[in-house]
Motif scaffolding. Structure first.
Motif, PDB file in Angstrom:
ATOM      1  N   VAL B 203       0.837  -1.206   0.000  1.00 55.66           N
ATOM      2  CA  VAL B 203       0.000   0.000   0.000  1.00 55.66           C
ATOM      3  C   VAL B 203       0.874   1.260   0.000  1.00 55.66           C
ATOM      4  CG1 VAL B 203      -1.719   1.284   1.318  1.00 55.66           C
ATOM      5  CG2 VAL B 203      -1.963  -1.170   1.015  1.00 55.66           C
ATOM      6  N   ALA B 204       1.986   1.212   0.744  1.00 51.10           N
ATOM      7  CA  ALA B 204       2.897   2.359   0.730  1.00 51.10           C
ATOM      8  C   ALA B 204       3.445   2.568  -0.678  1.00 51.10           C
ATOM      9  CB  ALA B 204       4.046   2.119   1.716  1.00 51.10           C
ATOM     10  N   TYR B 205       3.769   1.479  -1.348  1.00 52.56           N
ATOM     11  CA  TYR B 205       4.291   1.594  -2.708  1.00 52.56           C
ATOM     12  C   TYR B 205       3.244   2.195  -3.636  1.00 52.56           C
ATOM     13  CZ  TYR B 205       6.960   0.535  -6.860  1.00 52.56           C
ATOM     14  OH  TYR B 205       7.668   0.652  -8.012  1.00 52.56           O
ATOM     15  N   VAL B 206       1.967   1.809  -3.402  1.00 53.04           N
ATOM     16  CA  VAL B 206       0.888   2.373  -4.223  1.00 53.04           C
ATOM     17  C   VAL B 206       0.859   3.891  -4.065  1.00 53.04           C
ATOM     18  CG1 VAL B 206      -1.615   2.503  -4.485  1.00 53.04           C
ATOM     19  CG2 VAL B 206      -0.507   0.285  -4.218  1.00 53.04           C
ATOM     20  N   GLN B 207       0.973   4.393  -2.809  1.00 55.48           N
ATOM     21  CA  GLN B 207       0.950   5.836  -2.584  1.00 55.48           C
ATOM     22  C   GLN B 207       2.156   6.505  -3.254  1.00 55.48           C
ATOM     23  OE1 GLN B 207      -1.930   6.394  -1.040  1.00 55.48           O
ATOM     24  NE2 GLN B 207      -2.025   4.181  -0.770  1.00 55.48           N
ATOM     25  N   ARG B 252      -7.420  -1.691   2.437  1.00 55.88           N
ATOM     26  CA  ARG B 252      -6.590  -2.553   1.601  1.00 55.88           C
ATOM     27  C   ARG B 252      -5.532  -3.274   2.427  1.00 55.88           C
ATOM     28  NH1 ARG B 252      -5.468   1.471  -3.471  1.00 55.88           N
ATOM     29  NH2 ARG B 252      -7.518   1.253  -4.441  1.00 55.88           N
ATOM     30  N   ILE B 253      -4.948  -2.529   3.380  1.00 58.72           N
ATOM     31  CA  ILE B 253      -3.930  -3.168   4.225  1.00 58.72           C
ATOM     32  C   ILE B 253      -4.545  -4.369   4.924  1.00 58.72           C
ATOM     33  CG2 ILE B 253      -2.421  -2.844   6.212  1.00 58.72           C
ATOM     34  CD1 ILE B 253      -2.309   0.112   5.525  1.00 58.72           C
ATOM     35  N   LEU B 306      -0.488  -4.838  -8.132  1.00 66.78           N
ATOM     36  CA  LEU B 306      -0.258  -4.247  -9.453  1.00 66.78           C
ATOM     37  C   LEU B 306      -1.468  -3.405  -9.886  1.00 66.78           C
ATOM     38  CD1 LEU B 306       1.477  -4.086 -11.976  1.00 66.78           C
ATOM     39  CD2 LEU B 306       0.375  -6.152 -12.785  1.00 66.78           C
ATOM     40  N   VAL B 307      -2.653  -3.954  -9.675  1.00 66.65           N
ATOM     41  CA  VAL B 307      -3.866  -3.233 -10.094  1.00 66.65           C
ATOM     42  C   VAL B 307      -4.012  -1.935  -9.308  1.00 66.65           C
ATOM     43  CG1 VAL B 307      -6.376  -3.344 -10.096  1.00 66.65           C
ATOM     44  CG2 VAL B 307      -5.051  -5.290 -10.899  1.00 66.65           C
ATOM     45  N   PHE B 308      -3.741  -1.984  -8.002  1.00 67.28           N
ATOM     46  CA  PHE B 308      -3.843  -0.765  -7.188  1.00 67.28           C
ATOM     47  C   PHE B 308      -2.825   0.267  -7.642  1.00 67.28           C
ATOM     48  CE2 PHE B 308      -5.672  -3.408  -3.463  1.00 67.28           C
ATOM     49  CZ  PHE B 308      -6.927  -3.314  -4.024  1.00 67.28           C
ATOM     50  N   ILE B 309      -1.607  -0.209  -7.968  1.00 64.11           N
ATOM     51  CA  ILE B 309      -0.586   0.721  -8.455  1.00 64.11           C
ATOM     52  C   ILE B 309      -1.082   1.411  -9.719  1.00 64.11           C
ATOM     53  CG2 ILE B 309       1.697   0.886  -9.514  1.00 64.11           C
ATOM     54  CD1 ILE B 309       2.564  -1.425  -7.665  1.00 64.11           C
ATOM     55  N   VAL B 310      -1.640   0.618 -10.640  1.00 60.92           N
ATOM     56  CA  VAL B 310      -2.093   1.186 -11.911  1.00 60.92           C
ATOM     57  C   VAL B 310      -3.237   2.161 -11.685  1.00 60.92           C
ATOM     58  CG1 VAL B 310      -3.134   0.621 -14.125  1.00 60.92           C
ATOM     59  CG2 VAL B 310      -1.288  -0.778 -13.233  1.00 60.92           C
ATOM     60  N   MET B 311      -4.135   1.808 -10.733  1.00 60.85           N
ATOM     61  CA  MET B 311      -5.231   2.745 -10.424  1.00 60.85           C
ATOM     62  C   MET B 311      -4.692   4.051  -9.861  1.00 60.85           C
ATOM     63  SD  MET B 311      -7.928   0.037  -8.850  1.00 60.85           S
ATOM     64  CE  MET B 311      -8.865   1.207  -7.900  1.00 60.85           C
ATOM     65  N   ALA B 312      -3.600   3.954  -9.082  1.00 59.62           N
ATOM     66  CA  ALA B 312      -3.061   5.155  -8.439  1.00 59.62           C
ATOM     67  C   ALA B 312      -2.321   6.057  -9.431  1.00 59.62           C
ATOM     68  CB  ALA B 312      -2.129   4.764  -7.305  1.00 59.62           C
TER      69      ALA B 312
END
Lengths: 164, 322
Positions: B203-207, B252-253, B306-312
């Motif tokens: 989640v931190a990586y997503v942010q 998510r976490i 991966l999907v969360f990263i792409v959404m972010a």
């Protein structure tokens, strides 16, 4: 905090695991992902090159083949033309020789015929002369007198001239 | 089929069956204690002390059995990659081929979801999550994984009796007593610390990815841009939606960590209980199931990250503009 402890959640453990994961990620990236992905890229590049080279070679081979076939076709065409030419010449020669032979034969025949004619004339002449002389001899015998030589010749001449 | 029927395979199979039968009917091994938290098996810079359940390490840094399993998982990852990539060849074979196939398959997946230009950036975290989770999960399948450990005396509650096998080596037996087993290894992903650590990193990586690709605009999804212009109701709604976005990041976490933890913990318990109830043959399909679950959970964790990263990294403003 009691519930978290019951679940076994502990800040120290959590931090340890976070550090562990980051180290693992760094190591894997450095020693696995980057080399492997580079290797995959390299392989893809090589395969593409290989395919391209093969394609080029195939095109080149096809081109050469077409060229060779064209040459072969040309040679075949030339050979055929030459054969046709030679056949034509041979025919011509044959015709010529035949014509010559025919002419020669005709000439020989004509000459022979002429010769024969002449011979016949000569023989006929001879025969007439002898017949005339014979006739004179017979006539002398019949008449019982001898004509003088001059008279004889006159009579023969007349006979031969067809006047008698 | 002919390969399965050679004498060596039959010998090994019979040997394993005999071992299972002996352990099930001669030794009468009891059901292992199912403990939710990871237990310390060593104490760095202190002493292990017996506690209410198992062992306690108050005087130093506790080294838990899930940490040991983490290191074991790391070791297997290291060995697999070491033998696969020991002498890399352009024309691969065997293990190198298998490892490359998995990595390439995953890389293609990342390319498909995140786009070719971002694949290299996001690949390491996605692949590491998958790799680590997979190896950690599959350690649950190794028989005897959590069968060895310290036998400690319980001060409260019921336990099992212990029996000395030979010089100083004990086993628990299926009789009433007050001993329990603290296993040296415990499947890493059945410790919430491990899964929460992974979830926090994801989640931190997503942010971070969101900020890197969108700049500070990324935070507009938490503080809605139009919240002063549309009247009172719209403002309240925007603040509420922003708050929901924040909650969903936190959720998510929880969902990441508890999904992985729950599935693998349940699998471990299943693989405890099934052989305990019916030791021969019956546990086999459950092993098959757990192979599948272990892989799917690792995959789900990685792909959701991966999907969360792409959404972010996709700008919300741009989307609303269309």
């Amino acid at each position: 905090m009691g519930a978290l402890t019951n679940l076994g959640i502990n800040l120290n453990f959590l931090i340890t695991q976070i550090i562990h994961f980051l180290i693992l990620m760094w190591l894997l990236k450095k020693f696995v992902y980057t080399p492997v992905l580079n290797l995959l890229d390299e392989r893809r590049r090589r395969i593409e090159e290989g395919l391209k080279a093969a394609e080029l070679a195939r095109e080149e081979a096809a081109r050469q083949r077409a060229e060779l076939e064209k040459q072969l076709e040309e040679e075949r065409r030339q050979a055929q033309a030459r054969i046709a030419e030679i056949t034509r010449q041979a025919d011509q020669l044959r015709e010529q020789i035949l014509a010559e032979a025919r002419a020669e034969a005709e000439r020989i025949i004509a000459a022979a015929r002429e010769e024969a004619e002449r011979e016949r004339e000569r023989i006929l002449q001879e025969a007439r002369k002898q017949v005339a002389e014979l006739a004179l001899v017979i006539a002398q015998k019949v008449v019982g007198e001898t004509l003088d030589t001059q008279k004889q010749h006159q009579i023969i001449q007349k006979f031969l001239a067809g006047e008698l | 089929m002919r390969r399965l029927m050679n004498p060596r395979v039959i010998g090994i199979t019979l040997g394993v069956l005999a071992l299972m039968a002996v352990s099930a009917y001669v030794l009468k091994v009891p059901l292992p204690a199912i403990v939710l938290p990871a237990e310390p098996i060593a104490c760095i810079g202190g002493h292990l002390e017996p506690a209410e359940h198992g062992l306690h390490c108050a005087s130093g840094f506790p080294f838990t059995n899930s940490m040991a399993a983490t290191l074991v998982a790391d070791l297997t990852i290291f060995l697999v990659f070491f033998f696969a990539l020991r002498n890399k060849k352009l024309i691969p074979s065997g293990l190198q081929n298998a490892v490359e196939a998995v990595i390439e398959w995953f890389y293609t997946l990342v390319e498909d979801i995140a786009g070719k230009e971002n694949a290299r950036t996001f690949f390491p975290i996605v692949m590491t999550i998958f790799t680590f989770a997979l190896f950690a999960n599959w350690w649950e399948l190794v028989p005897g994984m959590d069968a060895f450990g310290w036998i400690v005396e319980k001060h409260h509650g019921d336990g099992w009796a212990r029996k000395e096998l030979f010089a100083g080596v004990y086993t628990l037996v299926k009789e009433k007593g007050h001993y329990t087993l603290v296993p040296w290894l415990r499947t890493a992903t059945t410790d919430l610390n491990v899964t929460i650590a992974m979830a926090l990193i994801a989640v931190a990586y997503v942010q971070i990815a969101g900020v890197r690709f969108q700049g500070w605009k990324y935070f507009k999804k938490f503080i809605r841009p139009g919240y002063m212009s549309g009247g009172l109701m719209a403002t309240v709604l925007d603040v509420f939606v922003g708050f929901l976005e924040l909650i969903s990041e936190l959720a998510r976490i929880v969902s990441f960590s508890f999904r992985l933890f729950g599935n693998i913990f349940a699998g471990t318990v299943l693989l405890f209980v099934m052989p305990y109830l019916i030791p021969l043959f019956v546990p086999l399909p459950f092993y098959g199931l757990e192979v599948f679950v272990g892989m799917i959970q690792a995959f789900v964790f990685a792909v959701l990250t991966l999907v969360f990263i792409v959404m972010a990294i996709i700008s919300h403003g741009e989307h609303e503009g269309h």
